[in-house]
Motif scaffolding. Sequence first.
Motif, PDB file in Angstrom:
ATOM      1  N   THR A 105      -3.732   2.330  -5.025  1.00 51.24           N
ATOM      2  CA  THR A 105      -2.481   2.368  -5.257  1.00 51.24           C
ATOM      3  C   THR A 105      -2.203   1.437  -6.232  1.00 51.24           C
ATOM      4  O   THR A 105      -2.614   0.140  -5.965  1.00 51.24           O
ATOM      5  CB  THR A 105      -1.719   1.980  -3.811  1.00 51.24           C
ATOM      6  OG1 THR A 105      -2.123   3.037  -2.936  1.00 51.24           O
ATOM      7  CG2 THR A 105      -0.119   2.275  -3.880  1.00 51.24           C
ATOM      8  N   ASP A 147       4.179   2.852   0.785  1.00 54.25           N
ATOM      9  CA  ASP A 147       2.756   2.538   0.748  1.00 54.25           C
ATOM     10  C   ASP A 147       2.327   1.781  -0.168  1.00 54.25           C
ATOM     11  O   ASP A 147       2.166   1.779  -1.332  1.00 54.25           O
ATOM     12  CB  ASP A 147       2.054   3.963   0.618  1.00 54.25           C
ATOM     13  CG  ASP A 147       0.613   3.671   0.642  1.00 54.25           C
ATOM     14  OD1 ASP A 147       0.176   3.163   1.236  1.00 54.25           O
ATOM     15  OD2 ASP A 147      -0.253   4.491  -0.270  1.00 54.25           O
ATOM     16  N   MET A 148       1.868   0.518   0.415  1.00 44.66           N
ATOM     17  CA  MET A 148       1.509  -0.897  -0.183  1.00 44.66           C
ATOM     18  C   MET A 148       0.203  -0.635  -0.886  1.00 44.66           C
ATOM     19  O   MET A 148      -0.667  -0.309  -0.215  1.00 44.66           O
ATOM     20  CB  MET A 148       1.809  -2.171   0.412  1.00 44.66           C
ATOM     21  CG  MET A 148       3.063  -2.002   1.271  1.00 44.66           C
ATOM     22  SD  MET A 148       4.164  -3.195   0.278  1.00 44.66           S
ATOM     23  CE  MET A 148       5.345  -3.779   1.617  1.00 44.66           C
ATOM     24  N   SER A 190      -3.367   5.039   2.146  1.00 44.98           N
ATOM     25  CA  SER A 190      -2.855   6.312   1.418  1.00 44.98           C
ATOM     26  C   SER A 190      -3.438   7.401   2.030  1.00 44.98           C
ATOM     27  O   SER A 190      -2.642   8.154   2.206  1.00 44.98           O
ATOM     28  CB  SER A 190      -3.163   6.152  -0.156  1.00 44.98           C
ATOM     29  OG  SER A 190      -2.757   4.696  -0.691  1.00 44.98           O
TER      30      SER A 190
HETATM   31 MG    MG Z   1      -3.388   2.985  -1.391  1.00 44.91          MG
END
Ligand code: MG
Length: 272
Positions: A47, A70-71, A29
């Motif tokens: 996340t 964004d995983m 991230s």
């Molecule tokens: Mg992240």
Amino acid sequence: MDTNVQKRREKKSLRVKVISLGNAEVGKSCIIKRYCEKRFVPKYLATIGIDYGVTKVQVRDREIKVNIFDMAGHPFFYEVRNEFYKDSQGVILVYDVGLRESFDALDSWLAEMKQEMGSQANMESIVFVVCANKVDLTKRRVVDESEGRLWAESRGFHYFETSAQSGEGISEMFQAFFSSITDMCENGGKRPAPEVNVGFTKEQADTIRRIRNSKDSWDMLGVKPGATREEVNKAYRKLAVLLHPDKCVAPGSEDAFKAVVNARTSLLKNIK
Ligand code: MG
Ligand code: GTP
């Protein structure tokens, strides 16, 4: 038709989907934030499932609309993640140079991706970039550049040393990534061969990796404990031809070659 109009029509804007993959807390991230918002947040905010964002970039004379997924790296979010692998043109694979397990995990991230994409999996139609992240934390570094580069380049992936904290390598990485994705789309969806011929074979890359991970000198030369002088010399000659620094430009070949020479010397000392 006015040629300018025609040109504009030919260079329609592209819409692409990219995803980020890698263990939790490696900096996925932050890398995206550094690129899109030009800032760094030191506090870890995991996340939750997926974060989604859109950005526009210009590659040559074409506008690219990039959808970034964004995983979350934490295993807990597997069920959420697995929906999002399909139809990606680009993958940012991230590891933390201070955590070996995050580097070792890259293979399982690729495996998860292949499994979730099922029969649709065509890894040749996806551009991969590997980020060796957190290079600013030099003292805690445990995975060196040659090891990371070897893993990436032997698979036809890009490799960049990055720091979301300082910004090192981030814009270069995204530039190369988007430019390759554009090339691929213009090339009918097939990943173009890397611009620079990597100059080494998969056999050389695999051998260097095997040597790095070998548990003792016998294992390094690939002979059974108790092998004869002839067997040791034969195995040594084969590896020397494969890895000699004059012949092999794979990252880490010089160290691997030296290790093989030392292994042979120490084994021969103890064989009658
Ligand atoms: Mg992240
Ligand atoms: P998940 O969302 O849980 O999968 O983690 P992530 O990979 O997205 O990690 P994130 O970007 O949230 O960063 C994790 C932690 O590492 C945060 O505390 C960041 O500030 C820190 N971090 C990220 N990149 C860097 C870097 O390049 N250098 C340093 N020193 N710290 C970094």
